[in-house]
Design an enzyme around this catalytic site. Structure first.
Site, PDB file in Angstrom:
ATOM      1  CB  SER A 211      -0.864   0.020   1.296  1.00  0.00           C
ATOM      2  OG  SER A 211      -1.610   1.228   1.272  1.00  0.00           O
TER       3      SER A 211
ATOM      4  CG  HIS B   4     -11.057   3.199   9.772  1.00  0.00           C
ATOM      5  ND1 HIS B   4     -11.035   3.902   8.809  1.00  0.00           N
ATOM      6  CD2 HIS B   4     -11.252   1.924   9.660  1.00  0.00           C
ATOM      7  CE1 HIS B   4     -10.882   3.022   7.687  1.00  0.00           C
ATOM      8  NE2 HIS B   4     -11.102   1.916   8.261  1.00  0.00           N
TER       9      HIS B   4
ATOM     10  CB  ALA C  22      -2.103 -20.526  11.205  1.00  0.00           C
TER      11      ALA C  22
ATOM     12  CB  THR D 260      -3.090  -6.381  19.792  1.00  0.00           C
ATOM     13  OG1 THR D 260      -3.117  -7.383  21.006  1.00  0.00           O
ATOM     14  CG2 THR D 260      -4.061  -6.843  19.060  1.00  0.00           C
ATOM     15  CE  LYS D 261      -1.525  -5.879  25.334  1.00  0.00           C
ATOM     16  NZ  LYS D 261      -1.704  -6.329  26.754  1.00  0.00           N
TER      17      LYS D 261
END
Length: 132
Positions: free
Chosen positions: A16, A57, A105, A110-111
């Protein structure tokens, strides 16, 4: 991003933001991987359908729709040398995956993940430490 012939990108890898993305030497990035922005060091394995995210977001206000609140400031994750991200892993913004770590998998990271550990689950938690 300099070209390294040992680094293999399979079909349908989506980068991206190439301006802020670095990919090291001798990496394997499998099909259908989405990299929003990241720093990927040498000899990293990334299985199919992994998502590496650098933004999310804004959602603090309830008087404005989330879609109209904009994005967070980019925080590119770092994937350290020799790490392995399993199939369908999601790496959240700002996370560091340590050297030689394995992310199982389907995990959502998140940390930060310590070097030479194995994590898995949603959210990802320590499973074990790799030993020599």
């Amino acid at each position: 991003m300099p070209y390294d012939s040992r680094t293999k990108l399979e079909p349908n890898v989506y980068l991206s933001n190439t301006l802020g993305t670095r990919i090291g030497v001798n990496c394997r990035i499998n099909e259908h991987v989405f990299i929003q922005q990241a720093i990927i060091e040498d000899e990293v394995l990334i299985a199919p359908h992994v998502a590496i995210l650098s933004t999310s977001h804004q959602h603090q206000r309830i008087d404005i729709s989330i879609v109209n609140q904009g994005d967070t400031k980019p925080q590119p994750p770092t994937i350290r040398k020799g790490a392995w991200l399993g199939r369908n892993v999601v790496i959240m913004p700002g996370v560091e995956v340590g050297e030689g770590a394995i992310v199982g998998a389907g995990a959502v990271v998140t940390k930060d993940v310590k070097a030479f550990t194995v994590v898995g689950g949603v959210p990802a938690k320590l499973i074990k430490t790799r030993k020599q």
